[in-house]
Each structure stands twice: as C-alpha cells, then as structure tokens.
Design an enzyme around this catalytic site. Structure first.
Site, mmCIF file in Angstrom:
data_model
loop_
_atom_site.group_PDB
_atom_site.id
_atom_site.type_symbol
_atom_site.label_atom_id
_atom_site.label_comp_id
_atom_site.label_asym_id
_atom_site.label_seq_id
_atom_site.Cartn_x
_atom_site.Cartn_y
_atom_site.Cartn_z
ATOM 1 C CB CYS A 95 -1.109 -0.174 1.099
ATOM 2 S SG CYS A 95 -1.706 -1.495 1.494
ATOM 3 C CG HIS A 388 -6.134 1.734 -0.883
ATOM 4 N ND1 HIS A 388 -5.042 2.216 -0.752
ATOM 5 C CD2 HIS A 388 -5.714 0.867 0.564
ATOM 6 C CE1 HIS A 388 -3.884 1.241 -0.264
ATOM 7 N NE2 HIS A 388 -4.684 1.221 0.156
ATOM 8 C CB CYS A 418 -1.818 0.907 7.860
ATOM 9 S SG CYS A 418 -2.953 0.647 6.626
ATOM 10 N N GLY A 420 0.452 -3.458 4.235
ATOM 11 C CA GLY A 420 -0.238 -5.035 3.484
ATOM 12 C C GLY A 420 1.134 -5.952 4.417
#
Length: 437
Positions: A95, A388, A418, A420
């Site tokens: 991400c 996103h 954040c 993954g």
C-alpha cells in the site's frame, strides 16, 4: 541510523498532480496503470519550464501492472518523452508503493545523484488478472508437451471442469501469506483490540464522504487532472464519493470479513480503485536553476514493522519513531493525512496513541503518546470516500498534505500509511515559501 546527519541536501516538492480516482465496477477499467500515470505526468510536465529530458530519473510505485507493463516506471518514462537514456524504475511496498517511490527519489536528490525526479504511484486495480490454478496449469503443460495426436487426445480426457476455477489475483494479493488473513480480517483484529464499535466505524466513514464532497464543492482538489482513454472515455472527478450516504444506509451493510461477529463492511472500508498520483521533487540547485515554485520541504521519512495480523497500526509505529527523532509531539503537527484503508484501522491508530499500556508495551514510551485532533486529520476526506489504488495512495496523501498546509498557512504535517504485511510508513513535511526557509 541518524538520517538527519546523512541527508546532505534538502528536497523540495515543486509540483504534483493526480488523476481522478475511479471506482472499480466489476470489469477492467478503460485505463491501464501506465495510462493513468501518463495522464497525470503529461499534464504535470507540460506546465514546467524544463523539458522531460531534464529529469534525472522516474520512479513509479505499482503492485499490479499489466503483463505488458513490466518495469512500469520505464514504460511511463518513455511514454512521457523522457528519452531513452533516462533511467526509470519501479518499486513495490504494498500500500505504500507510492510513498516508497517518493522516498527513493528523496534519497537520490539528497545524496546528489539527481536534481529533478518524477516520482509517485499508479494502480489499475480493476485490471487485476484472473489466473489459472495449478491443476489447470499442469493440465495445459501436459497438453502442450504431448508429441503425438494420440498423446494429445489422452491428455484431453484428463481435463476436469474444476480446472477452470480461477485464482482471483486481487483477493490473493490482499491476503497476507504469513498469517493467512485478509486485510479486512486484520482490521477486525484492530477493532477487537481497542473495542471499536460498528457505530464508530460507520460514523468515521460517513464523515470521510462528507469531507470529500465538501472539498469537491470548494474546489480544493486542484491537484486532480482529467484522464482520457484511447476509447474516448474520460473522467474529471473522483467517482467513489457517495454524497447521499447516511448512517442509516451504512447500518444496513453486512460485515464481509467476519460475517458472524465482525463489523468491517464495504461501507467503512476503502474502495477498490484505479488512479495515479505523481510529484516533482527537486534540489535547491534545480529550484534556483529553473525558478521553480516551492510547495513544501520533505524533512524525513520513517518505515517500521509490526505484527502482520494488526498491520493497520503501522502508522502508529512509523509516525511515533519519526516524531521522536525530531523531538516533536502530537500538538506540534498541524495536519495529518492517514490513509483510510479501513475506518477501524484509523480509529485503532488514534486509540493506540491514547492508550498508556499499549504505548509502554509496544512503543517503548513512558505513557500515552497523545491525542490526535480529528479536525486536523484527513480534512478533505480519505480513501473510504476517494478509494485506495494501492500503488498510488502513498503519493496521493503526500500531495494532499502539501496542498492542505499551503491552503491553511500551516507549518508541519505528517502523511502516514499502513502497509499489508505488517509495516507502516510516515513522511514529515514542512510548508516553506522559499528555498532555505
């Protein structure tokens, strides 16, 4: 490592643009990942006083490029007219791929390797492929390896309809292979740890849509440039913002990751989206040479790791370490951009910072880190409303933060995300009016 002493040259944001973020609607979108990046990059470079060939390099974050977009950074650079001699490359940090691209560019400028870099991220999540499963692959291998018509016929008889069951790359990519949890399940873990309710999640999601709609109405998204496909289709605005959503509508949605006990729904999660965001970063020398405007100075970046099963708390780890390095606290930061992977994840980060026990046990602090003022967080909405696209979001939140700092004549901001796999990224940005300020 003391990066304050290692950064030899200051790095400035001088411009940036992104495409509209386009919600995936069950079929491949009209624009590939490179199409999206080229749309943003073409307009961005066209308004500069230098030629595309004057760049030092191009760095693009992308997690799921199409099969014909290998090293998509190079594809984008060539399509933008940067020249065959210019190096270009692709980075992946789930991400945070777009933020990683920026961080890579920062390092090259800070160390004197380049003076001008085009960096950011792109993703066409709607084009994530359907893959053959292993049984189908092995059957096809046997068929292609058969040397005689009889051998081919015999192999044909081994076929079973179940071989056609596809592997959905998007779902596989959004599942952590180490803990075997989807990203949504990790959000449920965060919600459980901090007792975050369904009502809190839905209220946060509702506010994200309302803020994004208000930002559109107030023309705050001046960093969005239209995107055109060669089919004639085009987009001029983020199309995932649901102006008509209400708390009552959000309440009707069923949990999707823990159907029996969970509270994470499609309504309080980020959307599967296509989009690109690119920024131009420059050294002091390039700013002076080309008389470039200075939008912001990138002070520093921090990366951190944590339990993949609670990956949504990554911003807590990265941002806390980053602020501690500069002896800053919560109230020293004017605005925050935290990517909204899930409402539970953002609310969990806020709760973690306020939790004395968590801060002592996991962050090594003497007590709670502090309270984040919600009026200073994602003031123009976030990924729950906008979407996103995983390769682009890290660059989008930096670009948004730069605009917010300028718009409000504020000094400092943090963009954080954040990741993954159990990581977090954070970038500290200062609003400066001129080089050396």
């Amino acid at each position: 490592m003391d990066t304050k002493n290692n950064i030899r040259r200051e790095v400035y944001v001088v411009d940036g643009l992104r495409t509209p973020f386009l919600k995936a609607r069950g079929k491949p979108g009209a624009l590939s990942a490179s199409d999206l990046a080229v749309n943003a990059g073409r307009e961005l470079l066209s308004r500069q006083p230098f030629a595309p060939t004057d760049l030092g390099e191009v760095i693009i974050g992308c997690m799921m490029p199409s099969p014909d977009e290998a090293n998509i950074g190079r594809v984008v650079a060539l399509r933008l007219g940067c020249g065959k001699s210019m190096p270009a490359w692709t980075v992946q940090r789930n991400c945070a791929s777009g933020m990683q691209a920026l961080d890579s560019a920062i390092k090259d400028i800070a160390t004197g390797r380049h003076d001008l870099v085009l960096a950011g991220g792109t993703e066409a999540m709607s084009r994530a492929p359907l893959l053959f499963n292993n049984k189908m692959v092995n059957w096809l291998s046997g068929l292609w390896g058969a040397k005689t018509p009889l051998a081919k016929l015999q192999q044909m008889f081994h076929f079973r309809p179940g071989f056609l069951a596809p592997v959905i790359a998007l779902l596989r990519g959004l599942t952590d292979p180490m803990v075997n949890l989807s990203m949504g399940q990790t959000a449920e873990n965060v919600a459980y740890r901090f007792n975050i309710t369904r009502e809190q999640m839905d209220a946060f999601a509702y506010e994200s849509h309302q803020r994004a709609a208000q930002a559109q109405d107030n023309h705050h998204f001046s960093d969005v440039t239209p995107a055109f496909a060669n089919t004639g289709e085009f987009a001029v605005i983020d199309d995932g913002v649901r102006r008509d959503t209400t708390m009552d509508k959000l309440k009707t949605l069923k949990p999707i990751f823990d159907k029996k006990y969970g509270n994470v729904t499609a309504g309080n999660s980020s959307q599967v989206t296509d989009g690109a965001a690119l920024l131009l970063l420059a050294s002091k020398e390039a700013v002076k040479k080309y008389n470039l405007p200075v939008l912001a100075r990138i002070v520093d970046t921090e990366w951190a790791g944590l339990d993949p099963a609670e990956m949504g708390l990554g911003p807590v780890y990265a941002s806390t370490k980053l602020l501690a390095r500069y002896n800053l606290r919560m109230n020293d930061i004017d605005y925050w951009e935290m990517n909204e992977a899930f409402a539970a994840q953002v609310l969990g980060c806020i709760a973690a910072w306020e939790d004395e026990k968590y801060c002592r046990e996991f962050l090594g602090l003497d007590g709670a880190f502090g309270q984040l003022d919600m009026s200073r967080l994602n003031v123009d909405g976030g990924a729950i409303a906008l979407g996103h696209p995983v390769g682009a979001s890290g660059a989008r939140i930096v670009l948004r933060l730069v605009d917010i700092l300028k718009r409000n004549n504020a000094r400092r901001g943090v963009a954080t995300i954040c990741i993954g796999g159990g990581q977090g990224g954070a970038m500290l940005i200062e609003n400066v009016s001129e080089v050396g300020a």
